[in-house]
Design an enzyme around this catalytic site. Structure first.
Site, PDB file in Angstrom:
ATOM      1  N   ARG A 180     -39.601  39.469  -6.373  1.00 46.35           N
ATOM      2  CA  ARG A 180     -38.184  38.832  -6.755  1.00 46.35           C
ATOM      3  C   ARG A 180     -37.554  39.830  -8.072  1.00 46.35           C
ATOM      4  O   ARG A 180     -38.589  40.315  -8.709  1.00 46.35           O
ATOM      5  CB  ARG A 180     -38.432  37.581  -7.154  1.00 46.35           C
ATOM      6  CG  ARG A 180     -38.424  36.831  -6.041  1.00 46.35           C
ATOM      7  CD  ARG A 180     -38.833  35.229  -6.613  1.00 46.35           C
ATOM      8  NE  ARG A 180     -38.878  34.171  -5.528  1.00 46.35           N
ATOM      9  CZ  ARG A 180     -39.685  32.819  -5.314  1.00 46.35           C
ATOM     10  NH1 ARG A 180     -40.248  32.739  -6.175  1.00 46.35           N
ATOM     11  NH2 ARG A 180     -39.348  32.331  -4.300  1.00 46.35           N
ATOM     12  N   GLN A 214     -38.995  30.315 -27.967  1.00 47.68           N
ATOM     13  CA  GLN A 214     -38.920  31.438 -28.781  1.00 47.68           C
ATOM     14  C   GLN A 214     -39.054  31.075 -30.190  1.00 47.68           C
ATOM     15  O   GLN A 214     -39.591  31.956 -31.171  1.00 47.68           O
ATOM     16  CB  GLN A 214     -37.864  32.488 -28.583  1.00 47.68           C
ATOM     17  CG  GLN A 214     -37.607  33.010 -27.486  1.00 47.68           C
ATOM     18  CD  GLN A 214     -36.107  33.322 -26.944  1.00 47.68           C
ATOM     19  OE1 GLN A 214     -35.815  34.411 -27.222  1.00 47.68           O
ATOM     20  NE2 GLN A 214     -35.411  32.406 -26.773  1.00 47.68           N
ATOM     21  N   ARG A 215     -38.973  29.864 -30.670  1.00 48.48           N
ATOM     22  CA  ARG A 215     -38.949  29.335 -32.087  1.00 48.48           C
ATOM     23  C   ARG A 215     -40.264  28.593 -32.099  1.00 48.48           C
ATOM     24  O   ARG A 215     -40.397  28.026 -33.256  1.00 48.48           O
ATOM     25  CB  ARG A 215     -37.843  28.656 -32.405  1.00 48.48           C
ATOM     26  CG  ARG A 215     -36.338  29.545 -32.198  1.00 48.48           C
ATOM     27  CD  ARG A 215     -35.350  29.105 -33.287  1.00 48.48           C
ATOM     28  NE  ARG A 215     -35.227  27.675 -33.247  1.00 48.48           N
ATOM     29  CZ  ARG A 215     -33.796  27.208 -33.082  1.00 48.48           C
ATOM     30  NH1 ARG A 215     -32.864  27.970 -32.894  1.00 48.48           N
ATOM     31  NH2 ARG A 215     -33.739  25.914 -33.454  1.00 48.48           N
ATOM     32  N   GLU A 256     -28.525  36.074 -24.933  1.00 49.56           N
ATOM     33  CA  GLU A 256     -27.746  34.734 -24.757  1.00 49.56           C
ATOM     34  C   GLU A 256     -26.165  35.044 -24.936  1.00 49.56           C
ATOM     35  O   GLU A 256     -25.461  34.602 -24.149  1.00 49.56           O
ATOM     36  CB  GLU A 256     -28.264  33.445 -25.382  1.00 49.56           C
ATOM     37  CG  GLU A 256     -28.190  33.807 -26.796  1.00 49.56           C
ATOM     38  CD  GLU A 256     -28.428  32.638 -27.513  1.00 49.56           C
ATOM     39  OE1 GLU A 256     -29.129  31.386 -27.035  1.00 49.56           O
ATOM     40  OE2 GLU A 256     -28.580  32.538 -28.914  1.00 49.56           O
ATOM     41  N   ARG A 315     -34.293  35.144  -9.506  1.00 52.33           N
ATOM     42  CA  ARG A 315     -34.631  33.832 -10.203  1.00 52.33           C
ATOM     43  C   ARG A 315     -34.263  34.326 -11.632  1.00 52.33           C
ATOM     44  O   ARG A 315     -34.228  35.318 -12.085  1.00 52.33           O
ATOM     45  CB  ARG A 315     -35.999  33.473 -10.288  1.00 52.33           C
ATOM     46  CG  ARG A 315     -36.515  33.149  -8.707  1.00 52.33           C
ATOM     47  CD  ARG A 315     -35.784  31.901  -8.163  1.00 52.33           C
ATOM     48  NE  ARG A 315     -36.458  31.259  -6.996  1.00 52.33           N
ATOM     49  CZ  ARG A 315     -35.954  31.489  -5.891  1.00 52.33           C
ATOM     50  NH1 ARG A 315     -35.000  32.249  -5.966  1.00 52.33           N
ATOM     51  NH2 ARG A 315     -36.682  31.106  -4.853  1.00 52.33           N
ATOM     52  N   ASP A 346     -33.160  35.881 -34.627  1.00 49.62           N
ATOM     53  CA  ASP A 346     -32.276  36.759 -34.388  1.00 49.62           C
ATOM     54  C   ASP A 346     -32.296  38.407 -34.900  1.00 49.62           C
ATOM     55  O   ASP A 346     -31.664  39.070 -34.338  1.00 49.62           O
ATOM     56  CB  ASP A 346     -30.827  35.988 -34.253  1.00 49.62           C
ATOM     57  CG  ASP A 346     -30.590  35.163 -33.486  1.00 49.62           C
ATOM     58  OD1 ASP A 346     -31.477  34.457 -32.627  1.00 49.62           O
ATOM     59  OD2 ASP A 346     -29.381  34.526 -33.499  1.00 49.62           O
ATOM     60  N   GLY A 394     -31.919  26.956 -37.847  1.00 51.38           N
ATOM     61  CA  GLY A 394     -33.033  27.079 -36.751  1.00 51.38           C
ATOM     62  C   GLY A 394     -34.353  27.067 -37.293  1.00 51.38           C
ATOM     63  O   GLY A 394     -34.446  27.973 -38.176  1.00 51.38           O
ATOM     64  N   MET A 410     -32.778  34.298 -27.053  1.00 56.34           N
ATOM     65  CA  MET A 410     -31.643  33.905 -27.854  1.00 56.34           C
ATOM     66  C   MET A 410     -31.212  35.078 -28.423  1.00 56.34           C
ATOM     67  O   MET A 410     -31.474  36.220 -28.164  1.00 56.34           O
ATOM     68  CB  MET A 410     -32.374  33.040 -28.922  1.00 56.34           C
ATOM     69  CG  MET A 410     -32.508  31.627 -28.475  1.00 56.34           C
ATOM     70  SD  MET A 410     -32.826  30.741 -29.970  1.00 56.34           S
ATOM     71  CE  MET A 410     -33.078  28.978 -29.150  1.00 56.34           C
ATOM     72  N   GLY A 411     -30.125  35.139 -29.384  1.00 54.17           N
ATOM     73  CA  GLY A 411     -29.332  36.224 -29.971  1.00 54.17           C
ATOM     74  C   GLY A 411     -28.051  36.006 -29.498  1.00 54.17           C
ATOM     75  O   GLY A 411     -27.485  36.527 -28.625  1.00 54.17           O
TER      76      GLY A 411
HETATM   77  O1  F6P Z   1     -30.849  30.707 -35.311  1.00 49.13           O
HETATM   78  C1  F6P Z   1     -30.056  31.285 -34.367  1.00 49.13           C
HETATM   79  C2  F6P Z   1     -30.532  30.942 -33.008  1.00 49.13           C
HETATM   80  O2  F6P Z   1     -31.763  31.260 -32.839  1.00 49.13           O
HETATM   81  C3  F6P Z   1     -29.697  31.514 -31.897  1.00 49.13           C
HETATM   82  O3  F6P Z   1     -30.069  32.582 -31.352  1.00 49.13           O
HETATM   83  C4  F6P Z   1     -29.396  30.270 -30.879  1.00 49.13           C
HETATM   84  O4  F6P Z   1     -28.102  30.438 -30.425  1.00 49.13           O
HETATM   85  C5  F6P Z   1     -29.344  29.310 -31.953  1.00 49.13           C
HETATM   86  O5  F6P Z   1     -30.358  29.474 -32.638  1.00 49.13           O
HETATM   87  C6  F6P Z   1     -29.711  27.863 -31.014  1.00 49.13           C
HETATM   88  O6  F6P Z   1     -30.094  26.761 -32.168  1.00 49.13           O
HETATM   89  P1  F6P Z   1     -30.021  25.438 -32.054  1.00 49.13           P
HETATM   90  O7  F6P Z   1     -30.026  25.051 -30.429  1.00 49.13           O
HETATM   91  O8  F6P Z   1     -31.407  24.955 -32.304  1.00 49.13           O
HETATM   92  O9  F6P Z   1     -29.051  24.618 -32.602  1.00 49.13           O
END
Ligand code: F6P
Length: 367
Positions: free
Chosen positions: A182, A294-295, A242, A286, A147, A12, A189-190
């Site tokens: 609410r 996040q990236r 996640e 919600r 992560d 990622g 992620m994670g």
């Molecule tokens: O690189 C790890 C991560 O950030 C995870 O937390 C996440 O599940 C995954 O990437 C999602 O990556 P992609 O949808 O880009 O393949």
């Protein structure tokens, strides 16, 4: 002696990758440093990680132009301020047991005259770098994963920016959550490690934080929320990783996709938690999945600095013939760690040390 260094980014993407590429290039080609070294360098970038070096046809000029990029100080001059990776990335596993293409990979590396590879990535990408090293290819790693679950290093590129993004988004959610009275459940992620949820939740002042390392009880989440009723507080923020799961259940899957490294696609837990809260307590809830936001965007100051240090240190390792290892951060100082030690292991949240299992939050004590 002249060496050809090839840099690649795998897995990622995240902010900080371009900075690391820049600083590997700059320090490899620095003329003042070159004067003191017994080796000089040429630097190229491999496009789309391990996929690029597998797909390139070294005998075809067009293919080489597509997959191999010349890098020099002019080319990378501005890269450190941009997110993503200008080299592109992939989740290709050349050692996938179902389709092992490692021979082709090694053949291409040799045909292209590559003397050393700097692989920037997480456990998967660095695992490939380790296997290549065992097969005689000189590899050095730079840790990257939002992560922050790589062992052998306190820090991996991308984490700080991602935590800042979580905090900024929660700041935004607070106003609307407050106006409407609410509950907001925010999924970070994670998939294995709860660092993003824990640190993102802590710095945002989230009321509840749910992490993969400590399966949660939905009844307990509801009890904690109900405790707040009748007070001045008008809303609550719950941050859930996640990969977090209710006691006795598996993590939630987004779809049935399994990547080249055998990873499933996790996601959907925030929606479950929000609907369970509504069902069990009647409190309006919600959910939001921050997902790839996040990236995205530009690297934080910390990621820019770490990218710089990691890039410089990776070149030092090459100069010192220190292969099969990755750059790392140890007690705030640059160090190195063996790639062998970091593969097939993950740095998970130490629940005892950092997590309050009574309040489902970060600890309020410093151990
Ligand atoms: O690189 C790890 C991560 O950030 C995870 O937390 C996440 O599940 C995954 O990437 C999602 O990556 P992609 O949808 O880009 O393949």
């Amino acid at each position: 002696m002249k060496m050809k260094i090839a840099i690649l980014t795998g897995g990622g993407d995240c902010p900080g990758l371009n900075g690391a590429i820049k600083w590997v290039t700059k320090s490899a080609l620095d003329s003042r440093m070159a004067a003191n070294r017994s080796v000089s360098f040429e630097v190229v970038g491999l496009v789309e990680g391990w996929k690029g070096i597998l797909e390139v046809d070294p005998d075809d000029q067009k293919s080489c132009v597509r997959y191999i990029k010349h890098l020099d100080e002019e080319v990378v001059r501005t890269w450190d301020r941009y997110g993503g990776t200008n080299l592109g990335t992939s989740r290709t596993n050349p050692f996938n047991p179902k389709n092992d293409r490692s021979e082709k990979l090694i053949d291409n590396i040799k045909k292209l005259g590559i003397d050393a590879i700097v692989a920037i990535g997480g456990e998967d990408t660095l695992g490939v770098a380790y296997k290549l090293y065992k097969l005689g290819i000189k590899t050095v790693g730079i840790p990257k994963t939002i992560d922050n679950d790589l062992t052998g290093t306190e820090y991996s590129l991308g984490f700080d920016t991602a935590v800042n993004i979580i905090m900024e988004e929660i700041d935004r959610l607070r106003t609307t959550a407050g106006s409407h009275n609410r509950i907001f459940v925010v999924e970070t992620m994670g998939r294995n490690a709860g660092w993003l949820a824990l640190r993102g939740g802590e710095c945002s002042g989230a009321y509840i934080i749910l992490i993969p390392e400590y399966p949660f009880d939905m009844e307990k989440v509801c009890e904690l929320l109900c405790e707040r009723q009748g007070r001045e507080i008008k809303y609550s923020i719950i941050v859930v990783a996640e990969g977090a799961k209710p006691i006795g259940q598996q993590e939630f899957l987004k779809d049935s996709h399994i990547d080249d490294f055998g990873h499933v696609s996790v996601g959907g837990i925030a929606s479950y938690v929000a609907s369970e809260i509504e069902k069990k307590t009647g409190l309006e809830s919600r959910h939001i999945t921050l997902s790839h936001l996040q990236r995205g965007g530009t690297p934080s100051a910390h990621d820019r600095l770490m990218a710089r240090w990691f890039g410089i240190a990776a070149v030092n390792m090459i100069v010192n013939d220190d292969f099969g290892r990755m750059v790392s951060l140890e007690r705030g100082e640059i160090a190195t760690a063996s790639l062998e030690e970091i593969i097939n292991k993950l740095k998970l949240v130490d629940v005892k040390k950092y997590y309050d299992t009574e309040r489902y939050n970060g600890r309020r004590t410093i151990l």
